[in-house]
Design an enzyme around this catalytic site. Structure first.
Site, short mmCIF file in Angstrom:
data_model
loop_
_atom_site.label_atom_id
_atom_site.label_comp_id
_atom_site.label_asym_id
_atom_site.label_seq_id
_atom_site.Cartn_x
_atom_site.Cartn_y
_atom_site.Cartn_z
NE ARG A 29 -2.42 1.19 3.51
CZ ARG A 29 -3.11 1.45 4.60
NH1 ARG A 29 -4.38 1.10 4.67
NH2 ARG A 29 -2.56 2.02 5.64
CG ASP A 43 2.77 -2.65 8.73
OD1 ASP A 43 2.79 -3.87 8.45
OD2 ASP A 43 2.93 -1.76 7.87
CG ASP A 64 6.71 -2.90 9.33
OD1 ASP A 64 7.49 -3.39 8.49
OD2 ASP A 64 6.28 -1.74 9.26
C1 PRP Z 1 -0.98 -4.07 4.54
C2 PRP Z 1 -1.83 -5.32 4.74
C3 PRP Z 1 -2.68 -5.35 3.52
C4 PRP Z 1 -2.92 -3.88 3.26
C5 PRP Z 1 -4.26 -3.51 3.84
O1 PRP Z 1 0.11 -4.34 3.73
O2 PRP Z 1 -1.07 -6.49 4.95
O3 PRP Z 1 -2.05 -5.97 2.41
O4 PRP Z 1 -1.88 -3.16 3.91
O5 PRP Z 1 -4.59 -2.22 3.48
P1 PRP Z 1 -5.80 -1.85 2.52
O6 PRP Z 1 -6.98 -2.66 2.93
O7 PRP Z 1 -5.98 -0.38 2.79
O8 PRP Z 1 -5.36 -2.11 1.12
P2 PRP Z 1 1.37 -3.35 3.59
O9 PRP Z 1 1.16 -2.32 2.54
O10 PRP Z 1 1.71 -2.82 4.96
O11 PRP Z 1 2.51 -4.29 3.05
P3 PRP Z 1 3.36 -5.41 3.82
O12 PRP Z 1 2.45 -6.60 3.99
O13 PRP Z 1 4.47 -5.68 2.86
O14 PRP Z 1 3.82 -4.85 5.14
#
Ligand code: PRP
Length: 210
Positions: free
Chosen positions: A102, A198, A201
């Site tokens: 995201r 998160d 993380d």
């Molecule tokens: C997070 C989570 C989802 C997304 C949810 O990923 O694991 O994939 O954000 O958000 P949304 O419903 O608003 O789309 P992130 O971008 O933190 O990536 P990562 O899993 O690599 O940490």
């Protein structure tokens, strides 16, 4: 869209531990695994069966086996934390990774890995992602799988925000969603509140790098 929230004391117990900011990554990973086992148990309740006859040490038995092909779709990175418990219940499932992150300023999902082969889609796809926030990532995953030709798509998420649930209701008519909790809402950075931070993380111990 069909939403199932697991109301269960064991889920509440582990989820509270998961939310606790003092829970270290090792424990966090273990709890994600436990909650995922409960989610997948629910999400597989209505899988189709076909007949299978076996012989027990004593007699013939008219039994069953799962009849549909199943694809597990972990969303990188955080969804990787959910794959092992699902694979131990469904050892013959295919695993198809989808790389989405995201964008931190726009909150829009960005696809960086997708290698679904043209043709021969699975019968049932289970998208694995611990968090459903705005719903952007889940909607993108759903459309990607529908374009591949998957008839039944399910999403397994540990926590969710009502904003994301509403978006899935509008944009993913035949999606089945299983979550452990629907939280209060999103903050100004589109983080789930109260949430658990998160998940990616915390699973991969990279929280200190933002
Ligand atoms: C997070 C989570 C989802 C997304 C949810 O990923 O694991 O994939 O954000 O958000 P949304 O419903 O608003 O789309 P992130 O971008 O933190 O990536 P990562 O899993 O690599 O940490």
């Amino acid at each position: 869209m069909n939403l199932q929230v697991i109301e269960h004391p064991v889920v509440r117990h582990h989820l509270t531990q998961l939310r606790d900011r003092s829970t270290p990554p090792e424990q966090f990973r273990a709890i994600v695994g436990r909650l995922t086992s409960l989610l997948v148990f629910r999400a597989t309740e209505h899988l189709a069966l076909r007949d299978r006859n076996v012989t027990t040490p004593l007699t013939a038995f008219h039994g069953h086996e799962l009849s549909q092909s199943i694809g597990l779709v972990p969303i990188l990175r955080a969804g990787l934390g959910m794959i092992d418990p699902v694979l131990s219940l469904l050892p013959t499932a295919e695993v198809w990774h989808l790389g989405l992150y995201r964008d931190e300023t726009t909150s829009q999902p960005v696809e960086y890995y997708s290698k679904l082969p043209p043709g021969r889609p699975v019968d049932v796809a289970m998208v694995l992602d611990p968090m459903l926030a705005t719903g952007g990532s889940a909607v993108l995953a759903y459309h990607t799988l529908k374009r591949w030709g998957v008839p039944h798509v399910k999403l397994l998420s540990i926590i969710s925000a009502p904003e994301g649930i509403d978006r899935l209701r509008q944009e993913c008519p035949d999606l089945e969603v299983h979550v452990c909790a629907v939280d209060q809402g999103l903050n100004e950075r589109n983080f789930i509140v109260p949430g658990l931070g998160d998940a990616g993380d915390r699973i991969f111990n990279t929280s200190g790098h933002h």
